[in-house]
Every structure is written in structure tokens, then in C-alpha cells.
Design a protein around this motif. Structure first.
Motif, PDB file in Angstrom:
ATOM      1  N   PRO A 201      44.777 -62.004 -20.645  1.00  0.00           N
ATOM      2  CA  PRO A 201      45.763 -62.812 -19.914  1.00  0.00           C
ATOM      3  C   PRO A 201      46.844 -61.955 -19.269  1.00  0.00           C
ATOM      4  N   VAL A 202      47.446 -62.505 -18.220  1.00  0.00           N
ATOM      5  CA  VAL A 202      48.588 -61.843 -17.592  1.00  0.00           C
ATOM      6  C   VAL A 202      49.904 -62.354 -18.150  1.00  0.00           C
ATOM      7  N   HIS A 203      49.860 -63.511 -18.851  1.00  0.00           N
ATOM      8  CA  HIS A 203      51.095 -64.076 -19.389  1.00  0.00           C
ATOM      9  C   HIS A 203      50.765 -65.091 -20.471  1.00  0.00           C
ATOM     10  N   VAL A 204      51.622 -65.143 -21.477  1.00  0.00           N
ATOM     11  CA  VAL A 204      51.521 -66.133 -22.543  1.00  0.00           C
ATOM     12  C   VAL A 204      52.869 -66.805 -22.694  1.00  0.00           C
ATOM     13  N   GLY A 205      52.875 -68.139 -22.686  1.00  0.00           N
ATOM     14  CA  GLY A 205      54.124 -68.850 -22.932  1.00  0.00           C
ATOM     15  C   GLY A 205      54.724 -69.477 -21.697  1.00  0.00           C
ATOM     16  N   SER A 206      56.025 -69.349 -21.538  1.00  0.00           N
ATOM     17  CA  SER A 206      56.807 -70.086 -20.547  1.00  0.00           C
ATOM     18  C   SER A 206      56.253 -69.947 -19.130  1.00  0.00           C
ATOM     19  N   PRO A 207      55.831 -71.056 -18.506  1.00  0.00           N
ATOM     20  CA  PRO A 207      55.349 -70.983 -17.126  1.00  0.00           C
ATOM     21  C   PRO A 207      56.457 -70.629 -16.141  1.00  0.00           C
ATOM     22  N   ALA A 208      57.709 -70.932 -16.494  1.00  0.00           N
ATOM     23  CA  ALA A 208      58.818 -70.639 -15.595  1.00  0.00           C
ATOM     24  C   ALA A 208      58.917 -69.147 -15.292  1.00  0.00           C
ATOM     25  N   GLU A 209      58.489 -68.307 -16.222  1.00  0.00           N
ATOM     26  CA  GLU A 209      58.546 -66.864 -15.996  1.00  0.00           C
ATOM     27  C   GLU A 209      57.577 -66.420 -14.912  1.00  0.00           C
ATOM     28  N   LEU A 210      56.618 -67.265 -14.581  1.00  0.00           N
ATOM     29  CA  LEU A 210      55.694 -67.000 -13.473  1.00  0.00           C
ATOM     30  C   LEU A 210      56.092 -67.769 -12.217  1.00  0.00           C
ATOM     31  N   GLY A 211      57.198 -68.493 -12.290  1.00  0.00           N
ATOM     32  CA  GLY A 211      57.611 -69.302 -11.150  1.00  0.00           C
ATOM     33  C   GLY A 211      56.875 -70.614 -11.046  1.00  0.00           C
ATOM     34  N   ILE A 212      56.236 -71.043 -12.129  1.00  0.00           N
ATOM     35  CA  ILE A 212      55.510 -72.319 -12.147  1.00  0.00           C
ATOM     36  C   ILE A 212      56.457 -73.393 -12.656  1.00  0.00           C
ATOM     37  N   ALA A 213      56.715 -74.403 -11.829  1.00  0.00           N
ATOM     38  CA  ALA A 213      57.718 -75.411 -12.159  1.00  0.00           C
ATOM     39  C   ALA A 213      57.186 -76.503 -13.075  1.00  0.00           C
ATOM     40  N   ASP A 214      55.910 -76.868 -12.930  1.00  0.00           N
ATOM     41  CA  ASP A 214      55.407 -78.043 -13.641  1.00  0.00           C
ATOM     42  C   ASP A 214      53.909 -77.880 -13.888  1.00  0.00           C
ATOM     43  N   LEU A 215      53.524 -77.744 -15.145  1.00  0.00           N
ATOM     44  CA  LEU A 215      52.114 -77.578 -15.477  1.00  0.00           C
ATOM     45  C   LEU A 215      51.290 -78.821 -15.162  1.00  0.00           C
ATOM     46  N   ASP A 216      51.949 -79.979 -15.039  1.00  0.00           N
ATOM     47  CA  ASP A 216      51.227 -81.212 -14.736  1.00  0.00           C
ATOM     48  C   ASP A 216      50.843 -81.340 -13.272  1.00  0.00           C
ATOM     49  N   HIS A 217      51.270 -80.370 -12.458  1.00  0.00           N
ATOM     50  CA  HIS A 217      50.957 -80.424 -11.026  1.00  0.00           C
ATOM     51  C   HIS A 217      50.401 -79.077 -10.564  1.00  0.00           C
ATOM     52  N   PRO A 218      49.159 -78.760 -10.957  1.00  0.00           N
ATOM     53  CA  PRO A 218      48.568 -77.497 -10.513  1.00  0.00           C
ATOM     54  C   PRO A 218      48.347 -77.475  -9.002  1.00  0.00           C
ATOM     55  N   ASP A 219      48.333 -76.281  -8.444  1.00  0.00           N
ATOM     56  CA  ASP A 219      48.077 -76.128  -7.008  1.00  0.00           C
ATOM     57  C   ASP A 219      46.600 -76.308  -6.686  1.00  0.00           C
TER      58      ASP A 219
END
Length: 273
Positions: A201-219
Motif C-alpha cells: 500500500p501507499v497509505h494506511v488510515g486517514s483518507p484526508a492525508e491523500l486529499g480524499i474528502a469522502d470515501l462514500d464518493h469514489p471517483d
């Protein structure tokens, strides 16, 4: 941009799809079946596509070389070539369940057959996919939420920039799988042994640290439920070249519809280190 689900009733038995050979799966897709491919043809590597005119091919190859985590190249076809060692008796124009066609960076069609868009100057890049290591995760006792929930994997643009190459630039795209906190270390260990298909993985945990605002709305793809005690874990994703296409706006590009992958004849184990 969520993917469209097709007639799952044609093959609703997950065991049947898992035990299918790659060529059997490709023949179904060639005949018009549309479905995400997670869990299909267990033991065989799945792959992303990015197809561009020869005039953009060097920049795309250099982009992949500079960003190997999201863009691990498994194969490149000569201009106009439609088959190769990774898909015996196959046709790259027909043997995926769904494609995405871009003109000047905009989606203009999501066909099941790209023969009508084909040109003799098109160069196909086959890019590793994290679906390849999902069987290993499952064998390690780690459940895959999007397979269990019957959805497409969720994918997100991040605020992390890829290294540009000539005319091609764009953000890192990641796929997300919720993993029980007690199994995160196992997931990292297992997937790190598959560097040719994104690896650890490139990241574990807080999506905000990747600039992802809402996991319920994937691109791309579909959201998945995250159970109590699970942690979101993010892997580099082979949709990254398509995000670069959207930003860089080459006059023509074709990729797989997210989650609707090329099932290759290569064994998952061939990418294990």
C-alpha cells in the motif's frame, strides 16, 4: 464516474467465474457480457489498459517508467497490434467487458467493443492491476470488501502528483480496501511480494492525508461498507494513466472501464517475488 454493471444473472455463481480459464472469460466478454472482473479466473493476472496514438506513446511510456508504483507495465504492443503473448487467441479490441474512450480528455463512450475506434497507429500498454494480489490476500484470510459486497472496487484521485513526462501529467489514483486493523500488517506483507502489480500500500488510515474528502464518493468504481474495526488501506491504482489522460487531453485515448479488466494468460504467481 461509477461503472455500469451488466447481466450478472448470466453467471451468478462466483465459483464458476473463479474457476473459469482466461480464454473462457474473454470469450464471454467478446460475446457481450458486461461485469466487473474481480474474483474471475482465479490464479490469473488481470490488467489495466491504456491505448494512445503512436505520437503520444513515448510520453506515456516515460510517464509509466517515472511512476512505476501506479503504472507497472506488463506489456506493450507494437502500433496497430491487437494481440500478444498475454492473451493467446485474444483481441484487445473486444475481449474486455467494457472500455472507456476519451477524446481531448473527455469521456465520449463506454463501449463493449472498440473496433470502431481502432486505428493502425494505436499503441497498447498493458498495466498491472491490484486484482492480481487479491487471491493471495484471500488465501491469507483477509476478506475483500468489494468482492463480498458484489460491487466494483472504489478508486480515488489523490492530491499526490505523479512525475510528469512530456505531454502527460496527472494525479496518483488509489484503490481502497477496508482491512481489519489486526490484519493490516499481513496485507502489507502479502502485497509487497507483488511489485509488478502495485505492491505494498501507499497509505494506511486517514483518507484526508491523500486529499480524499469522502470515501462514500469514489471517483471511479463504487463505495464499499467499512465495518467497525476496519481501516481503509490504499494501493496505487492502474487507473492513474486514465486520470492523466483526463488532465493532459491527448486527442484520443482508450482504457478499460474501471474494474472491467483484461484477464491475461499470465499466472499471478509469475509476478510474485
Amino acid at each position: 464516474m461509477n461503472s455500469e454493471f451488466g447481466p450478472r444473472h448470466l453467471l451468478s455463481d462466483a465459483v464458476a467465474t473463479a474457476t473459469m480459464s482466461p480464454i473462457e472469460a474473454r470469450m464471454l466478454f467478446r460475446s457481450g457480457m458486461v461485469t466487473p472482473t474481480a474474483g474471475w479466473a482465479a490464479g490469473y493476472a488481470q490488467a489495466n489498459l491504456i491505448i494512445v496514438p503512436k505520437t503520444q506513446a513515448f510520453d506515456m511510456l516515460l510517464f509509466a517508467q517515472r511512476n512505476p508504483k501506479p503504472c507497472p507495465i506488463l506489456g506493450v504492443f507494437d502500433a496497430g497490434q491487437t494481440s500478444g503473448p498475454l492473451l493467446a487467441e485474444g483481441d484487445i479490441r473486444t475481449d474486455l467487458p467494457r472500455y472507456t474512450v476519451y477524446v481531448d480528455g473527455e469521456v465520449v463512450a463506454e463501449p463493449t467493443d472498440i473496433s470502431g475506434y481502432w486505428r493502425t497507429d494505436l499503441v497498447t500498454f498493458i498495466v498491472g492491476c491490484s486484482f492480481t494480489f487479491e487471491a493471495a490476500l484471500q488465501e491469507g484470510g483477509i476478506r475483500i470488501a468489494h468482492i463480498d459486497q458484489g460491487t466494483n472496487a472504489p478508486m480515488y484521485r489523490t492530491s499526490i502528483r505523479c512525475r510528469p513526462a512530456g505531454s502527460i501529467s496527472g494525479p496518483l489514483v488509489v484503490s481502497m480496501r477496508p482491512i481489519p486493523a489486526s490484519q493490516v500488517a499481513d496485507a502489507v506483507r502479502i502485497t509487497s511480494r507483488y511489485p509488478a502489480v502495485h505492491g505494498a500500500p501507499v497509505h494506511v488510515g486517514s483518507p484526508a492525508e491523500l486529499g480524499i474528502a469522502d470515501l462514500d464518493h469514489p471517483d471511479f468504481g463504487d463505495p464499499v461498507e467499512i465495518a467497525a474495526g476496519e481501516v481503509p488501506v490504499f494501493w496505487a491504482c492502474g487507473v492513474t494513466p486514465q486520470a492523466a489522460v483526463m488532465e493532459s487531453k491527448p486527442w484520443l485515448a482508450i482504457g478499460q472501464a474501471p474494474g472491467h479488466m483484461l484477464i491475461t494468460d499470465a499466472r499471478d504467481s509469475s509476478y510474485l517475488v
